[in-house]
Design an enzyme around this catalytic site. Structure first.
Site, PDB file in Angstrom:
ATOM      1  N   CYS A 237       0.838  -1.208   0.000  1.00  0.00           N
ATOM      2  CA  CYS A 237       0.000   0.000   0.000  1.00  0.00           C
ATOM      3  C   CYS A 237       0.870   1.254   0.000  1.00  0.00           C
ATOM      4  O   CYS A 237       1.750   1.406   0.844  1.00  0.00           O
ATOM      5  CB  CYS A 237      -0.922   0.013   1.218  1.00  0.00           C
ATOM      6  SG  CYS A 237      -2.222  -1.213   1.068  1.00  0.00           S
ATOM      7  N   GLU A 319       2.252   5.974   2.964  1.00  0.00           N
ATOM      8  CA  GLU A 319       2.689   4.968   3.941  1.00  0.00           C
ATOM      9  C   GLU A 319       4.142   4.567   3.637  1.00  0.00           C
ATOM     10  O   GLU A 319       4.931   4.301   4.531  1.00  0.00           O
ATOM     11  CB  GLU A 319       1.783   3.730   3.864  1.00  0.00           C
ATOM     12  CG  GLU A 319       2.258   2.605   4.758  1.00  0.00           C
ATOM     13  CD  GLU A 319       1.143   1.659   5.143  1.00  0.00           C
ATOM     14  OE1 GLU A 319       0.143   2.130   5.720  1.00  0.00           O
ATOM     15  OE2 GLU A 319       1.268   0.463   4.866  1.00  0.00           O
TER      16      GLU A 319
HETATM   17  C1  LIG Z   1       3.485  -7.449  -1.500  1.00  0.00           C
HETATM   18  C2  LIG Z   1       3.509  -6.616  -0.246  1.00  0.00           C
HETATM   19  C3  LIG Z   1       2.552  -6.811   0.734  1.00  0.00           C
HETATM   20  C4  LIG Z   1       2.563  -6.053   1.905  1.00  0.00           C
HETATM   21  N1  LIG Z   1       1.628  -6.296   2.858  1.00  0.00           N
HETATM   22  C5  LIG Z   1       1.621  -5.569   3.978  1.00  0.00           C
HETATM   23  C6  LIG Z   1       0.649  -5.816   5.003  1.00  0.00           C
HETATM   24  O1  LIG Z   1      -0.163  -6.728   4.919  1.00  0.00           O
HETATM   25  N2  LIG Z   1       0.659  -5.030   6.101  1.00  0.00           N
HETATM   26  C7  LIG Z   1       1.552  -4.013   6.253  1.00  0.00           C
HETATM   27  O2  LIG Z   1       1.510  -3.311   7.273  1.00  0.00           O
HETATM   28  N3  LIG Z   1       2.520  -3.769   5.325  1.00  0.00           N
HETATM   29  C8  LIG Z   1       2.570  -4.515   4.204  1.00  0.00           C
HETATM   30  N4  LIG Z   1       3.540  -4.290   3.269  1.00  0.00           N
HETATM   31  C9  LIG Z   1       4.548  -3.231   3.488  1.00  0.00           C
HETATM   32  C10 LIG Z   1       5.869  -3.762   4.130  1.00  0.00           C
HETATM   33  O3  LIG Z   1       6.066  -5.114   3.787  1.00  0.00           O
HETATM   34  C11 LIG Z   1       5.873  -3.643   5.650  1.00  0.00           C
HETATM   35  O4  LIG Z   1       5.769  -2.302   6.056  1.00  0.00           O
HETATM   36  C12 LIG Z   1       7.135  -4.265   6.255  1.00  0.00           C
HETATM   37  O5  LIG Z   1       6.920  -4.514   7.605  1.00  0.00           O
HETATM   38  C13 LIG Z   1       8.391  -3.418   6.081  1.00  0.00           C
HETATM   39  O6  LIG Z   1       9.514  -4.188   6.521  1.00  0.00           O
HETATM   40  P1  LIG Z   1      10.941  -4.074   5.819  1.00  0.00           P
HETATM   41  O7  LIG Z   1      11.902  -4.882   6.605  1.00  0.00           O
HETATM   42  O8  LIG Z   1      10.828  -4.382   4.387  1.00  0.00           O
HETATM   43  O9  LIG Z   1      11.252  -2.527   6.045  1.00  0.00           O
HETATM   44  P2  LIG Z   1      12.101  -1.568   5.096  1.00  0.00           P
HETATM   45  O10 LIG Z   1      11.255  -1.182   3.929  1.00  0.00           O
HETATM   46  O11 LIG Z   1      13.434  -2.136   4.830  1.00  0.00           O
HETATM   47  O12 LIG Z   1      12.270  -0.326   6.074  1.00  0.00           O
HETATM   48  C14 LIG Z   1      11.136   0.390   6.551  1.00  0.00           C
HETATM   49  C15 LIG Z   1      11.593   1.355   7.657  1.00  0.00           C
HETATM   50  O13 LIG Z   1      11.954   0.607   8.816  1.00  0.00           O
HETATM   51  C16 LIG Z   1      13.231   1.047   9.291  1.00  0.00           C
HETATM   52  N5  LIG Z   1      13.905  -0.059   9.968  1.00  0.00           N
HETATM   53  C17 LIG Z   1      14.067  -1.317   9.519  1.00  0.00           C
HETATM   54  N6  LIG Z   1      14.757  -2.052  10.425  1.00  0.00           N
HETATM   55  C18 LIG Z   1      15.040  -1.231  11.462  1.00  0.00           C
HETATM   56  C19 LIG Z   1      15.735  -1.396  12.705  1.00  0.00           C
HETATM   57  N7  LIG Z   1      16.288  -2.565  13.029  1.00  0.00           N
HETATM   58  N8  LIG Z   1      15.829  -0.336  13.543  1.00  0.00           N
HETATM   59  C20 LIG Z   1      15.289   0.856  13.204  1.00  0.00           C
HETATM   60  N9  LIG Z   1      14.623   1.083  12.041  1.00  0.00           N
HETATM   61  C21 LIG Z   1      14.497   0.048  11.184  1.00  0.00           C
HETATM   62  C22 LIG Z   1      13.959   1.437   8.005  1.00  0.00           C
HETATM   63  O14 LIG Z   1      15.106   2.247   8.262  1.00  0.00           O
HETATM   64  C23 LIG Z   1      12.850   2.157   7.271  1.00  0.00           C
HETATM   65  O15 LIG Z   1      12.745   3.473   7.774  1.00  0.00           O
HETATM   66  C24 LIG Z   1       3.565  -5.051   2.093  1.00  0.00           C
HETATM   67  C25 LIG Z   1       4.549  -4.874   1.103  1.00  0.00           C
HETATM   68  C26 LIG Z   1       4.535  -5.652  -0.037  1.00  0.00           C
HETATM   69  C27 LIG Z   1       5.650  -5.487  -1.027  1.00  0.00           C
END
Ligand SMILES: Cc1cc2nc3c(=O)[nH]c(=O)nc-3n(C[C@H](O)[C@H](O)[C@H](O)COP(=O)(O)OP(=O)(O)OC[C@H]3O[C@@H](n4cnc5c(N)ncnc54)[C@H](O)[C@@H]3O)c2cc1C
EC number: 1.3.1.98
Length: 327
Positions: A237, A319
């Site tokens: 999203c 978001e």
């Molecule tokens: C196909 C798809 C489906 C999805 N479905 C959902 C869903 O159902 N629900 C939902 O809420 N989201 C969803 N998302 C969005 C996303 O997957 C989530 O927000 C996910 O939790 C982000 O995790 P990430 O590790 O990829 O974070 P990243 O994108 O790598 O980072 C996001 C933020 O977190 C910070 N961060 C990461 N690790 C740390 C740490 N250790 N300490 C401090 N800061 C940190 C990063 O610096 C950045 O600011 C979806 C995305 C996709 C591609």
């Protein structure tokens, strides 16, 4: 290369990569290079590199699964830390098991770099309930806590089960904090407003039948398949849902709060800008095609916001996070 970069390279030698393209580390698969790039394999390494980069006053960014970010075409000036810390441990149990009535809590600790899907599968296999609805959530534990990632069927957020965590303060101190510290709400945690880094998390889970847990987890996967585009480059999203209060004020149809619904009704599905396209399966998902640029995604975001504003008077808020230089 500036002297702080040289000093970091001296300390970590060939572990530091230069001009690493960031696109492959994100689910959008767009974005330019990082000046410096370091991959951590353990929580100790994660702490070590964050302490070092802060001492040298080099800008840095923690990259989890890269599934909620858009990296600019100009890349990132500073160090990107790809967090691959991977430890999962059962820490202990509290309460009693009375026959079939299991009232105990089991505490599971995961490093912040652990992929959420790996953790969810682990907890299900151990017969522990609380995270199973998040099967299929891309990204790391760190990203999921930072975003307080959520699920709709049944409603739940990753922060709901967080019992305790280890954070690192800007002064480089490790601190144990409890759930209150995070001030969780819809899509939000205190990490978004502080410079603390998340090192590891303890979740409090309940014992439950493994087959029931798999059933619920697979229901989540089925619902994802039915409602979200599959096998495409996306960051999920793009916009947050709006509050009920805003839906009332703006008079959205049936007081709808879903950003996806508002985008759909504003005719956004299938819209394109360069190599970026609004998914025809879910109007709140942008997908990127081969050759797409971050600037295409930004352009499309602008069009989507304008359409919803014109149709409903609602100002959607992103978001996904924009990281680095956008030209
Ligand atoms: C196909 C798809 C489906 C999805 N479905 C959902 C869903 O159902 N629900 C939902 O809420 N989201 C969803 N998302 C969005 C996303 O997957 C989530 O927000 C996910 O939790 C982000 O995790 P990430 O590790 O990829 O974070 P990243 O994108 O790598 O980072 C996001 C933020 O977190 C910070 N961060 C990461 N690790 C740390 C740490 N250790 N300490 C401090 N800061 C940190 C990063 O610096 C950045 O600011 C979806 C995305 C996709 C591609």
């Amino acid at each position: 290369m500036n002297t702080a970069y040289e000093e970091l390279k001296k300390q970590f030698r060939d572990r530091i990569k230069e001009h690493e393209l960031l696109a492959p580390y994100t689910t959008y698969k767009v974005g330019g290079p990082a000046d410096l790039f370091f991959t951590t394999a353990t929580a100790d390494e994660f702490v070590e590199i964050v302490v070092a980069v802060r001492k040298l006053d080099i800008p840095f960014f923690i990259l989890g699964g890269g599934s909620n970010i858009l990296i600019g075409d100009g890349g990132f000036r500073g160090l990107v830390i790809k967090n691959n810390s991977s430890g999962i441990t059962i820490r202990g149990m509290k309460g009693k098991v009375k026959g079939d009535n299991k009232e105990s809590l089991v505490f599971v600790e995961a490093d912040s770099g652990v992929p959420m899907n790996k953790l969810v599968r682990f907890t299900i296999e151990e017969g522990l309930s609380g995270l199973e609805m998040h099967l299929g959530l891309p990204g790391s534990v760190g990203g999921a806590v930072y975003m307080n990632s959520k699920w709709t069927k049944p409603t739940g957020s990753v922060g709901d089960r967080l019992y305790q965590a280890t954070i690192m303060t800007p002064a480089g101190k490790l601190k144990n904090v409890n759930q209150d510290y995070f001030n969780f709400s819809y899509g939000k945690s205190s990490l978004q407003r502080s410079d603390d880094m998340l090192v590891s998390v303890v979740f409090a889970l309940k014992q439950e039948n493994k087959d029931m847990l798999w059933q619920r987890a697979n229901d989540s996967i089925t619902y994802r398949r039915e409602t979200q585009p599959q096998g495409v480059r996306t960051a999920g999203c793009v916009f947050k849902n709006i509050s009920s209060a805003e839906a009332l004020t703006c008079g959205t149809p049936d007081h709808a709060t879903s950003a996806g619904f508002l985008l759909d009704k504003s005719g956004c599905k299938g819209m394109k800008a360069g190599g970026a396209e609004v998914s025809t399966a879910h109007a709140n998902f942008i997908i990127t095609h081969q050759g797409a640029k971050a600037s295409d995604v930004i352009k499309l975001i602008g069009i989507m916001k304008k359409n919803v504003k014109q149709k409903f008077g609602v100002t959607l808020k992103e978001e996904i996070q924009m990281i680095g230089e956008f030209t």
